[in-house]
Design a protein around this motif. Structure first.
Motif, PDB file in Angstrom:
ATOM      1  N   ALA A  58       0.831  -1.211   0.000  1.00 42.89           N
ATOM      2  CA  ALA A  58       0.000   0.000   0.000  1.00 42.89           C
ATOM      3  C   ALA A  58       0.867   1.263   0.000  1.00 42.89           C
ATOM      4  CB  ALA A  58      -0.939  -0.010   1.200  1.00 42.89           C
ATOM      5  N   VAL A  59       1.933   1.250   0.768  1.00 44.91           N
ATOM      6  CA  VAL A  59       2.843   2.401   0.786  1.00 44.91           C
ATOM      7  C   VAL A  59       3.487   2.585  -0.585  1.00 44.91           C
ATOM      8  CG1 VAL A  59       5.023   3.253   1.754  1.00 44.91           C
ATOM      9  CG2 VAL A  59       3.261   2.343   3.260  1.00 44.91           C
ATOM     10  N   TRP A  60       3.896   1.480  -1.208  1.00 44.85           N
ATOM     11  CA  TRP A  60       4.477   1.541  -2.550  1.00 44.85           C
ATOM     12  C   TRP A  60       3.489   2.132  -3.555  1.00 44.85           C
ATOM     13  CZ3 TRP A  60       3.755  -2.288  -6.747  1.00 44.85           C
ATOM     14  CH2 TRP A  60       4.596  -2.047  -7.831  1.00 44.85           C
ATOM     15  N   LEU A  61       2.218   1.755  -3.424  1.00 43.06           N
ATOM     16  CA  LEU A  61       1.203   2.288  -4.342  1.00 43.06           C
ATOM     17  C   LEU A  61       0.930   3.762  -4.087  1.00 43.06           C
ATOM     18  CD1 LEU A  61      -1.298  -0.692  -4.373  1.00 43.06           C
ATOM     19  CD2 LEU A  61       0.122   0.085  -6.266  1.00 43.06           C
ATOM     20  N   VAL A  62       0.895   4.153  -2.820  1.00 43.13           N
ATOM     21  CA  VAL A  62       0.618   5.551  -2.494  1.00 43.13           C
ATOM     22  C   VAL A  62       1.770   6.439  -2.936  1.00 43.13           C
ATOM     23  CG1 VAL A  62       0.350   7.157  -0.571  1.00 43.13           C
ATOM     24  CG2 VAL A  62      -0.980   5.053  -0.630  1.00 43.13           C
ATOM     25  N   ARG A  63       2.991   5.978  -2.750  1.00 42.71           N
ATOM     26  CA  ARG A  63       4.154   6.786  -3.118  1.00 42.71           C
ATOM     27  C   ARG A  63       4.498   6.688  -4.600  1.00 42.71           C
ATOM     28  NH1 ARG A  63       8.557   6.115   1.692  1.00 42.71           N
ATOM     29  NH2 ARG A  63       7.277   7.046   3.313  1.00 42.71           N
ATOM     30  N   GLY A  64       3.698   5.971  -5.339  1.00 42.79           N
ATOM     31  CA  GLY A  64       3.965   5.826  -6.764  1.00 42.79           C
ATOM     32  C   GLY A  64       3.887   7.150  -7.495  1.00 42.79           C
ATOM     33  N   ARG A  65       4.223   7.112  -8.738  1.00 45.53           N
ATOM     34  CA  ARG A  65       4.252   8.324  -9.560  1.00 45.53           C
ATOM     35  C   ARG A  65       2.865   8.958  -9.610  1.00 45.53           C
ATOM     36  NH1 ARG A  65       5.463   8.299 -15.825  1.00 45.53           N
ATOM     37  NH2 ARG A  65       4.106   6.516 -15.583  1.00 45.53           N
ATOM     38  N   ARG A  66       2.786  10.183  -9.204  1.00 42.50           N
ATOM     39  CA  ARG A  66       1.501  10.898  -9.178  1.00 42.50           C
ATOM     40  C   ARG A  66       1.081  11.344 -10.574  1.00 42.50           C
ATOM     41  NH1 ARG A  66      -0.706   9.646  -4.569  1.00 42.50           N
ATOM     42  NH2 ARG A  66       0.457  10.273  -2.756  1.00 42.50           N
ATOM     43  N   VAL A  67       2.045  11.763 -11.353  1.00 44.80           N
ATOM     44  CA  VAL A  67       1.736  12.237 -12.695  1.00 44.80           C
ATOM     45  C   VAL A  67       1.768  11.037 -13.625  1.00 44.80           C
ATOM     46  CG1 VAL A  67       2.453  13.758 -14.555  1.00 44.80           C
ATOM     47  CG2 VAL A  67       2.828  14.438 -12.175  1.00 44.80           C
ATOM     48  N   GLY A  68       0.657  10.777 -14.220  1.00 43.34           N
ATOM     49  CA  GLY A  68       0.574   9.640 -15.122  1.00 43.34           C
ATOM     50  C   GLY A  68      -0.747   9.664 -15.847  1.00 43.34           C
ATOM     51  N   SER A  69      -0.971   8.634 -16.579  1.00 45.03           N
ATOM     52  CA  SER A  69      -2.207   8.554 -17.350  1.00 45.03           C
ATOM     53  C   SER A  69      -3.368   8.180 -16.433  1.00 45.03           C
ATOM     54  CB  SER A  69      -2.052   7.521 -18.460  1.00 45.03           C
ATOM     55  OG  SER A  69      -1.903   6.230 -17.890  1.00 45.03           O
ATOM     56  N   ARG A  70      -4.541   8.281 -16.982  1.00 42.55           N
ATOM     57  CA  ARG A  70      -5.724   7.918 -16.215  1.00 42.55           C
ATOM     58  C   ARG A  70      -5.733   6.422 -15.921  1.00 42.55           C
ATOM     59  NH1 ARG A  70     -10.991  10.428 -18.582  1.00 42.55           N
ATOM     60  NH2 ARG A  70     -11.595  10.496 -16.404  1.00 42.55           N
ATOM     61  N   ALA A  71      -5.163   5.640 -16.846  1.00 44.39           N
ATOM     62  CA  ALA A  71      -5.092   4.194 -16.629  1.00 44.39           C
ATOM     63  C   ALA A  71      -4.205   3.862 -15.430  1.00 44.39           C
ATOM     64  CB  ALA A  71      -4.566   3.499 -17.876  1.00 44.39           C
ATOM     65  N   GLU A  72      -3.082   4.550 -15.278  1.00 48.75           N
ATOM     66  CA  GLU A  72      -2.202   4.307 -14.130  1.00 48.75           C
ATOM     67  C   GLU A  72      -2.872   4.713 -12.822  1.00 48.75           C
ATOM     68  OE1 GLU A  72       1.390   6.365 -14.966  1.00 48.75           O
ATOM     69  OE2 GLU A  72       2.119   4.818 -16.338  1.00 48.75           O
ATOM     70  N   ALA A  73      -3.608   5.790 -12.842  1.00 54.12           N
ATOM     71  CA  ALA A  73      -4.324   6.217 -11.642  1.00 54.12           C
ATOM     72  C   ALA A  73      -5.396   5.196 -11.266  1.00 54.12           C
ATOM     73  CB  ALA A  73      -4.956   7.590 -11.857  1.00 54.12           C
ATOM     74  N   TRP A  74      -6.075   4.665 -12.270  1.00 55.28           N
ATOM     75  CA  TRP A  74      -7.087   3.645 -12.027  1.00 55.28           C
ATOM     76  C   TRP A  74      -6.450   2.380 -11.461  1.00 55.28           C
ATOM     77  CZ3 TRP A  74      -8.038  -1.214 -14.196  1.00 55.28           C
ATOM     78  CH2 TRP A  74      -9.267  -1.778 -13.865  1.00 55.28           C
ATOM     79  N   GLU A  75      -5.311   1.969 -12.032  1.00 53.41           N
ATOM     80  CA  GLU A  75      -4.604   0.785 -11.541  1.00 53.41           C
ATOM     81  C   GLU A  75      -4.173   0.977 -10.091  1.00 53.41           C
ATOM     82  OE1 GLU A  75      -1.419   0.321 -14.281  1.00 53.41           O
ATOM     83  OE2 GLU A  75      -2.746  -0.306 -15.907  1.00 53.41           O
ATOM     84  N   ARG A  76      -3.733   2.176  -9.756  1.00 56.95           N
ATOM     85  CA  ARG A  76      -3.331   2.462  -8.380  1.00 56.95           C
ATOM     86  C   ARG A  76      -4.525   2.355  -7.435  1.00 56.95           C
ATOM     87  NH1 ARG A  76      -1.494   7.261  -9.078  1.00 56.95           N
ATOM     88  NH2 ARG A  76       0.558   6.578  -9.719  1.00 56.95           N
ATOM     89  N   ARG A  77      -5.658   2.878  -7.842  1.00 57.04           N
ATOM     90  CA  ARG A  77      -6.851   2.798  -6.995  1.00 57.04           C
ATOM     91  C   ARG A  77      -7.322   1.353  -6.831  1.00 57.04           C
ATOM     92  NH1 ARG A  77      -8.441   7.353 -10.049  1.00 57.04           N
ATOM     93  NH2 ARG A  77      -9.885   6.064 -11.221  1.00 57.04           N
ATOM     94  N   VAL A  78      -7.270   0.589  -7.900  1.00 56.60           N
ATOM     95  CA  VAL A  78      -7.645  -0.828  -7.811  1.00 56.60           C
ATOM     96  C   VAL A  78      -6.690  -1.560  -6.867  1.00 56.60           C
ATOM     97  CG1 VAL A  78      -7.766  -2.992  -9.115  1.00 56.60           C
ATOM     98  CG2 VAL A  78      -8.789  -0.939 -10.043  1.00 56.60           C
ATOM     99  N   GLY A  79      -5.407  -1.279  -6.982  1.00 58.63           N
ATOM    100  CA  GLY A  79      -4.422  -1.906  -6.113  1.00 58.63           C
ATOM    101  C   GLY A  79      -4.612  -1.548  -4.655  1.00 58.63           C
ATOM    102  N   LEU A  80      -4.911  -0.280  -4.386  1.00 63.04           N
ATOM    103  CA  LEU A  80      -5.144   0.138  -3.002  1.00 63.04           C
ATOM    104  C   LEU A  80      -6.406  -0.500  -2.432  1.00 63.04           C
ATOM    105  CD1 LEU A  80      -4.112   3.894  -3.130  1.00 63.04           C
ATOM    106  CD2 LEU A  80      -3.024   2.065  -1.819  1.00 63.04           C
TER     107      LEU A  80
END
Length: 99
Positions: A58-80
């Motif tokens: 969860a920490v790895w996902l939260v600290r991930g790259r903030r600037v990215g595509s909408r798909a990466e943001a969606w993947e981060r939310r699914v992972g969290l």
């Protein structure tokens, strides 16, 4: 592969925890009583390790790259969300060992 790990990592840790606790309980049943203290401590230590892995994910996902595509943001939310579900699942499966 990294994208799939982000999305399903928590659920994979939860699956490993489920199998691990089941194997520890089965081994304790064969070698000693299921109420044996050593098997309960081993199960608790394993559960704490799995919970720490979920927190690290969860920490790895939260600290991930903030600037990215909408798909990466969606993947981060699914992972969290998966990490949250996995954390609750690990705690739920650990409760019989703790009490």
């Amino acid at each position: 592969m990294r994208r799939w790990l982000r999305m399903t990592g928590g659920l994979l840790i939860w699956a490993v925890h489920f199998v691990g606790v089941y194997l520890i309980s089965s081994a304790a049943d064969v070698w000693s009583s299921t109420e044996a203290g050593s098997a309960r401590w081993i199960g608790l230590a394993f559960s704490i390790g799995c919970l720490l892995c979920v927190i690290a994910l969860a920490v790895w996902l939260v600290r991930g790259r903030r600037v990215g595509s909408r798909a990466e943001a969606w993947e981060r939310r699914v992972g969290l969300t998966g990490a949250l579900v996995a954390g609750i699942g690990v705690l739920w499966q650990t409760a019989p060992l703790a009490f």
